[in-house]
Design an enzyme around this catalytic site. Structure first.
Site, PDB file in Angstrom:
ATOM      1  N   GLU A 100       0.865  -1.193   0.000  1.00 35.99           N
ATOM      2  CA  GLU A 100       0.000   0.000   0.000  1.00 35.99           C
ATOM      3  C   GLU A 100       0.895   1.234   0.000  1.00 35.99           C
ATOM      4  O   GLU A 100       2.120   1.115   0.007  1.00 35.99           O
ATOM      5  CB  GLU A 100      -0.943  -0.025   1.209  1.00 35.99           C
ATOM      6  CG  GLU A 100      -2.009  -1.116   1.091  1.00 35.99           C
ATOM      7  CD  GLU A 100      -2.968  -1.178   2.268  1.00 35.99           C
ATOM      8  OE1 GLU A 100      -2.830  -0.378   3.206  1.00 35.99           O
ATOM      9  OE2 GLU A 100      -3.846  -2.051   2.251  1.00 35.99           O
ATOM     10  N   HIS A 216      -8.872   9.467   4.147  1.00 36.31           N
ATOM     11  CA  HIS A 216      -8.533   8.396   3.210  1.00 36.31           C
ATOM     12  C   HIS A 216      -8.795   8.922   1.817  1.00 36.31           C
ATOM     13  O   HIS A 216      -9.860   9.484   1.552  1.00 36.31           O
ATOM     14  CB  HIS A 216      -9.371   7.149   3.486  1.00 36.31           C
ATOM     15  CG  HIS A 216      -8.818   5.924   2.815  1.00 36.31           C
ATOM     16  ND1 HIS A 216      -8.865   5.755   1.456  1.00 36.31           N
ATOM     17  CD2 HIS A 216      -8.183   4.835   3.313  1.00 36.31           C
ATOM     18  CE1 HIS A 216      -8.287   4.596   1.147  1.00 36.31           C
ATOM     19  NE2 HIS A 216      -7.862   4.015   2.260  1.00 36.31           N
ATOM     20  N   ARG A 262      -0.611   8.897   2.173  1.00 37.49           N
ATOM     21  CA  ARG A 262      -2.047   9.198   2.066  1.00 37.49           C
ATOM     22  C   ARG A 262      -2.384  10.674   2.009  1.00 37.49           C
ATOM     23  O   ARG A 262      -3.278  11.088   1.283  1.00 37.49           O
ATOM     24  CB  ARG A 262      -2.771   8.630   3.295  1.00 37.49           C
ATOM     25  CG  ARG A 262      -3.233   7.275   3.042  1.00 37.49           C
ATOM     26  CD  ARG A 262      -4.124   6.779   4.107  1.00 37.49           C
ATOM     27  NE  ARG A 262      -4.243   5.362   3.822  1.00 37.49           N
ATOM     28  CZ  ARG A 262      -4.700   4.471   4.659  1.00 37.49           C
ATOM     29  NH1 ARG A 262      -5.088   4.835   5.848  1.00 37.49           N
ATOM     30  NH2 ARG A 262      -4.782   3.222   4.305  1.00 37.49           N
ATOM     31  N   HIS A 319     -10.990   9.444   8.016  1.00 35.18           N
ATOM     32  CA  HIS A 319     -10.717   8.007   8.149  1.00 35.18           C
ATOM     33  C   HIS A 319     -10.086   7.635   9.485  1.00 35.18           C
ATOM     34  O   HIS A 319     -10.489   6.668  10.115  1.00 35.18           O
ATOM     35  CB  HIS A 319      -9.795   7.616   6.996  1.00 35.18           C
ATOM     36  CG  HIS A 319      -9.508   6.155   6.897  1.00 35.18           C
ATOM     37  ND1 HIS A 319     -10.500   5.222   6.673  1.00 35.18           N
ATOM     38  CD2 HIS A 319      -8.339   5.461   6.972  1.00 35.18           C
ATOM     39  CE1 HIS A 319      -9.955   4.009   6.616  1.00 35.18           C
ATOM     40  NE2 HIS A 319      -8.655   4.131   6.816  1.00 35.18           N
ATOM     41  N   ARG A 354      -0.547   8.594   9.464  1.00 37.57           N
ATOM     42  CA  ARG A 354      -0.331   7.150   9.688  1.00 37.57           C
ATOM     43  C   ARG A 354       0.006   6.422   8.395  1.00 37.57           C
ATOM     44  O   ARG A 354      -0.624   6.651   7.358  1.00 37.57           O
ATOM     45  CB  ARG A 354      -1.586   6.532  10.312  1.00 37.57           C
ATOM     46  CG  ARG A 354      -1.517   5.037  10.438  1.00 37.57           C
ATOM     47  CD  ARG A 354      -2.689   4.481  11.204  1.00 37.57           C
ATOM     48  NE  ARG A 354      -3.957   4.659  10.538  1.00 37.57           N
ATOM     49  CZ  ARG A 354      -4.413   3.881   9.553  1.00 37.57           C
ATOM     50  NH1 ARG A 354      -3.680   2.884   9.085  1.00 37.57           N
ATOM     51  NH2 ARG A 354      -5.600   4.104   9.026  1.00 37.57           N
TER      52      ARG A 354
END
Ligand code: SIN
Length: 503
Positions: A100, A216, A262, A319, A354
């Site tokens: 990811e 997100h 992200r 998120h 994160r």
């Protein structure tokens, strides 16, 4: 549950939860659980990726604990029967790993394709249900912490029938997850109303880094449809992001393209989305996408869309909260007797942003460590008197259901509009004034939605205050009026209305 399983060895544990125990952000996590199971080099790289994503604010000690202890916790899950996906679909096959955003290699385990969190929650729950010393109280709303002489000695709660009860305990662990319901657009379930943070703050505990809310990048975007998560693992398996003109645009924003951190991807989508819809494009990806992503594929079927055939409209949604109740790596808060672990806590492990799929690991690792520290706690004297809280006096007329829902919707809209992904002083000031105005009409009465409304208001206030105070851009916190980093990265800490920045 990670903590309860361990604490049951030394005493009785009561687990209180607003709905069924499995109903949590954990259960909605799709992509997977990041874990370094391949020795020292693997651990080192996981640490480096976690620190790089966190944009200068990661607490190195916490990150080291996470990546070093993660494999033991995952081995334990395997012993308890968690069925991660394996080669050939058999128990003897090697564990499958995906990649990811901002990960330097494929280290993310997954289960049932895109239902990793549910598999972990269900297997933990199965284990918990078999332990005699653990009592579960589902459909109960914790209202406030009981504090005596500066020490947390228990909680007050509304039981299933709505009656107010107090419970005394040697120690209290907040494991109440995030607060996505602060925002009108969120991937989080309805239970994520920031209750633990609000309770801890009212009781006088320090909270930290509240301005860092992760959006997100790819929640489903269609009028009238829920903001269903389109897992980052889709991009890990090759999905592109394209704009309304059909251009693949991430090369203008980051060398890692669709697998950039992200915060970078979320802002890029927001900017491109100003000129029309943004889409995930998997039409070039070969393989059985239905088998790899069954949950997402079933969801898309309702909208007559298919991963390998259609462009999937996406936009960011709230998120994950990097901030929370300030703790050390053992979950100790600034209040004796009170512990916190998982999304409700802020160990600093994620810094300002994160790393994808680090949150399931966080709950397991820091839950277990909190249990170790809680073992040492002694029973307080505990008069059971409620000495903190905003609980409305008994007998007060409760605000009606419709008015409460309207009030909550107003709060969520104003937070999305003025304290969301892109911020500036004027917008944040508007949000602050909006919250002040909402304080006057705050829902009253002792019922779940009333309690949640008051908690949302506390958490929203903390986010806005910290976001106003941080006059720089870092990680998930982006100020249009202060687009640069400060030279030194400091944490925001808030206690009883006082905001400070410290190392
Ligand atoms: C996802 O599957 O994209 C969510 C995983 C995460 O939040 O880390």
């Amino acid at each position: 549950m990670s903590a309860a399983i361990r604490l049951a060895n030394i005493g009785t544990v009561l687990v209180v939860t607003k709905e069924e125990l499995a109903e949590s952000n954990t259960a909605y996590a799709q992509g997977g659980i990041a874990v370094a199971m391949g020795g020292d080099e693997d651990v080192r790289l996981h640490l480096e990726d976690t620190i790089a994503a966190g944009d200068g604010l990661v607490n190195r000690e916490a990150a080291q604990v996470l990546v070093e202890q993660g494999s033991q916790r995952v081995e334990e899950l395997l012993e308890w029967g968690t069925a991660f996906d394996r080669e050939g679909g058999t128990a003897a096959g090697a564990l499958l790993r995906t990649r990811e955003g901002a990960h330097s290699l494929s280290r993310i385990l997954h289960a049932n394709g895109d239902a990793t969190g549910r598999e972990i929650a269900v297997s933990l729950l199965r284990h918990v249900r078999g332990i005699e010393n653990i009592e579960l109280m589902e459909w109960a709303t914790t209202v406030d912490l009981l504090v005596e002489d500066g020490r947390v000695v228990g909680v007050s709660l509304l039981d299933g029938e709505g009656g107010l009860t107090t419970v005394l305990a040697r120690a209290v662990l907040l494991a109440s997850g995030g607060a996505g319901q602060i925002y009108s657009d969120t991937t989080n379930p309805a239970v994520a109303t920031g209750d633990g943070i609000a309770m801890a703050y009212r009781a006088g505990a320090a909270v930290s880094d509240m301005e860092f809310y992760q959006f997100h990048p790819t929640a489903f975007s269609m009028a009238g449809a829920p903001r269903f998560l389109m897992s980052e693992a889709l991009r890990g398996e090759g999905a592109w992001l394209v704009n309304a003109r059909g251009e693949r645009f991430m090369e203008r924003y980051h060398p890692l393209l669709e697998l950039a951190p992200r915060d970078v991807v979320a802002r890029a989508i927001t900017r491109e989305g100003m000129d029309g819809e943004v889409y995930l494009d998997m039409r070039h990806v070969v393989g059985d996408l239905f088998a790899r992503f069954p949950g997402i594929s079933k969801f898309l079927t309702k909208y007559r869309l298919e991963l390998g055939r259609d462009l999937i409209p996406v936009r960011p949604a709230a998120h994950y909260l990097m901030g929370g109740v300030k703790t050390d790596v053992h979950g100790r808060t600034s209040l004796p007797g009170l512990f916190a672990a998982g999304e409700v806590a802020c160990t600093g492990v994620h810094g300002a942003n994160r790393l994808a799929s680090n949150s399931l690991l966080e709950g397991l690792v820091f839950g277990a460590l909190a249990a170790e520290a809680m073992e040492g706690e002694q029973l307080g004297v505990g008069s059971g008197e409620l000495v903190v809280g905003v609980v409305a006096p008994r007998g007060e007329v409760a605000t009606g259901e419709v008015a409460t829902e309207r009030w909550i919707a107003e709060l969520r809209d104003l937070m999305w509009k003025d304290a969301g992904l892109l911020r500036d002083h004027n917008g944040l000031e508007r949000a602050r004034r909006g919250l002040d105005a909402l304080a006057i009409t705050m829902p009253r009465g002792l019922f779940r939605r009333g309690v949640e409304a008051r908690n949302l208001h506390v958490v929203a206030g903390l986010i806005v205050a910290a976001a106003l105070g941080r006059e720089e851009s870092r990680g998930a916190h982006y100020r249009n009026d202060f687009p640069e980093h400060d030279a030194v990265g400091l944490h925001s800490v808030m206690v009883r209305g006082e905001l400070r920045f410290m190392a």
